[in-house]
Motif scaffolding. Sequence first.
Motif, PDB file in Angstrom:
ATOM      1  N   ASN A 199      -2.915   9.967   3.817  1.00  0.00           N
ATOM      2  CA  ASN A 199      -4.012   9.453   1.889  1.00  0.00           C
ATOM      3  C   ASN A 199      -2.983   7.927   1.967  1.00  0.00           C
ATOM      4  OD1 ASN A 199      -5.484  11.766   1.952  1.00  0.00           O
ATOM      5  ND2 ASN A 199      -3.609  12.967   0.848  1.00  0.00           N
ATOM      6  N   ASN A 200      -4.163   6.702   1.505  1.00  0.00           N
ATOM      7  CA  ASN A 200      -3.786   5.546   1.723  1.00  0.00           C
ATOM      8  C   ASN A 200      -4.008   5.114   0.650  1.00  0.00           C
ATOM      9  OD1 ASN A 200      -2.157   5.077   3.938  1.00  0.00           O
ATOM     10  ND2 ASN A 200      -4.107   4.526   4.989  1.00  0.00           N
ATOM     11  N   TYR A 201      -2.806   4.852  -0.433  1.00  0.00           N
ATOM     12  CA  TYR A 201      -3.345   3.893  -2.114  1.00  0.00           C
ATOM     13  C   TYR A 201      -3.585   2.488  -2.425  1.00  0.00           C
ATOM     14  CZ  TYR A 201      -3.231   9.183  -2.438  1.00  0.00           C
ATOM     15  OH  TYR A 201      -3.444  11.170  -2.061  1.00  0.00           O
ATOM     16  N   ALA A 202      -4.378   1.688  -3.254  1.00  0.00           N
ATOM     17  CA  ALA A 202      -4.362   0.693  -2.714  1.00  0.00           C
ATOM     18  C   ALA A 202      -3.086   1.082  -4.046  1.00  0.00           C
ATOM     19  CB  ALA A 202      -5.299   0.094  -3.708  1.00  0.00           C
ATOM     20  N   THR A 203      -2.508  -0.500  -3.545  1.00  0.00           N
ATOM     21  CA  THR A 203      -1.429  -1.396  -5.388  1.00  0.00           C
ATOM     22  C   THR A 203      -2.271  -1.479  -6.212  1.00  0.00           C
ATOM     23  OG1 THR A 203       0.011  -2.454  -3.205  1.00  0.00           O
ATOM     24  CG2 THR A 203       0.293  -2.614  -5.451  1.00  0.00           C
ATOM     25  N   GLU A 204      -2.004  -1.225  -7.301  1.00  0.00           N
ATOM     26  CA  GLU A 204      -3.244  -1.307  -8.891  1.00  0.00           C
ATOM     27  C   GLU A 204      -1.592  -2.875  -8.856  1.00  0.00           C
ATOM     28  OE1 GLU A 204      -2.755   1.260 -11.182  1.00  0.00           O
ATOM     29  OE2 GLU A 204      -3.623   3.352 -10.597  1.00  0.00           O
TER      30      GLU A 204
ATOM     31  N   MET B  82       1.068  -1.468  -0.327  1.00  0.00           N
ATOM     32  CA  MET B  82       0.137   0.030   0.095  1.00  0.00           C
ATOM     33  C   MET B  82       0.819   0.952  -0.070  1.00  0.00           C
ATOM     34  SD  MET B  82      -2.726   1.177   3.023  1.00  0.00           S
ATOM     35  CE  MET B  82      -3.620  -0.780   2.993  1.00  0.00           C
ATOM     36  N   TYR B  83       0.437   2.176  -0.873  1.00  0.00           N
ATOM     37  CA  TYR B  83       1.709   3.406  -0.850  1.00  0.00           C
ATOM     38  C   TYR B  83       0.900   4.751  -0.377  1.00  0.00           C
ATOM     39  CZ  TYR B  83       3.511   7.536  -3.539  1.00  0.00           C
ATOM     40  OH  TYR B  83       3.902   8.872  -3.413  1.00  0.00           O
ATOM     41  N   THR B  84       1.037   4.914   0.998  1.00  0.00           N
ATOM     42  CA  THR B  84       1.159   6.055   1.747  1.00  0.00           C
ATOM     43  C   THR B  84       1.383   7.807   2.076  1.00  0.00           C
ATOM     44  OG1 THR B  84       0.642   4.260   3.394  1.00  0.00           O
ATOM     45  CG2 THR B  84       0.493   6.632   3.966  1.00  0.00           C
ATOM     46  N   THR B  85       1.035   8.413   1.747  1.00  0.00           N
ATOM     47  CA  THR B  85       1.756  10.235   1.764  1.00  0.00           C
ATOM     48  C   THR B  85       0.542  10.855   2.646  1.00  0.00           C
ATOM     49  OG1 THR B  85      -0.616  10.924   0.542  1.00  0.00           O
ATOM     50  CG2 THR B  85       1.548  10.179  -1.182  1.00  0.00           C
ATOM     51  N   ILE B  86       1.399  11.167   3.058  1.00  0.00           N
ATOM     52  CA  ILE B  86       1.611  13.007   4.432  1.00  0.00           C
ATOM     53  C   ILE B  86       1.436  13.945   4.264  1.00  0.00           C
ATOM     54  CG2 ILE B  86       1.965  13.100   6.745  1.00  0.00           C
ATOM     55  CD1 ILE B  86       3.227  10.924   7.100  1.00  0.00           C
ATOM     56  N   ASN B  87       0.208  14.681   3.922  1.00  0.00           N
ATOM     57  CA  ASN B  87      -0.076  16.396   3.168  1.00  0.00           C
ATOM     58  C   ASN B  87       0.534  16.983   4.443  1.00  0.00           C
ATOM     59  OD1 ASN B  87      -1.759  16.631   5.253  1.00  0.00           O
ATOM     60  ND2 ASN B  87      -2.974  17.288   3.665  1.00  0.00           N
ATOM     61  N   GLU B  88       0.517  18.187   3.715  1.00  0.00           N
ATOM     62  CA  GLU B  88       1.475  19.126   5.109  1.00  0.00           C
ATOM     63  C   GLU B  88       0.321  19.203   6.410  1.00  0.00           C
ATOM     64  OE1 GLU B  88      -1.261  21.319   2.586  1.00  0.00           O
ATOM     65  OE2 GLU B  88       0.890  20.186   1.873  1.00  0.00           O
ATOM     66  N   ASP B  89      -0.812  19.026   6.542  1.00  0.00           N
ATOM     67  CA  ASP B  89      -1.487  19.657   8.009  1.00  0.00           C
ATOM     68  C   ASP B  89      -1.337  17.418   8.409  1.00  0.00           C
ATOM     69  OD1 ASP B  89      -2.027  21.626   6.847  1.00  0.00           O
ATOM     70  OD2 ASP B  89      -4.048  20.450   5.982  1.00  0.00           O
ATOM     71  N   GLY B  90      -0.359  16.808   8.348  1.00  0.00           N
ATOM     72  CA  GLY B  90      -0.428  15.342   8.652  1.00  0.00           C
ATOM     73  C   GLY B  90      -1.112  14.925   9.014  1.00  0.00           C
ATOM     74  N   ILE B  91      -2.311  15.155   7.504  1.00  0.00           N
ATOM     75  CA  ILE B  91      -3.940  14.124   7.306  1.00  0.00           C
ATOM     76  C   ILE B  91      -2.645  12.890   6.439  1.00  0.00           C
ATOM     77  CG2 ILE B  91      -5.261  13.812   6.128  1.00  0.00           C
ATOM     78  CD1 ILE B  91      -6.209  16.054   6.950  1.00  0.00           C
TER      79      ILE B  91
END
Length: 56
Positions: free
Chosen positions: A12-17, A1-10
């Motif tokens: 975002n999880n993305y499924a593996t295609e 799973m690919y996860t990103t964090i924005n500047e507010d600390g939220i």
Amino acid sequence: MYTTINEDGILNNYATEPEMYYSEYPTPEQQNRYTFQGAIAGLFVMALVLVALVAS
């Protein structure tokens, strides 16, 4: 799973295609089997309709 964090600390999880592939045309044997299954399904639906008409 690919996860990103924005500047507010939220997070975002993305499924593996999944890997993509092209489908293959069905063989004549498979086509005959699909035709037979369609005929059986049609008879089954017709029987259900007839039973519903008789019961009503």
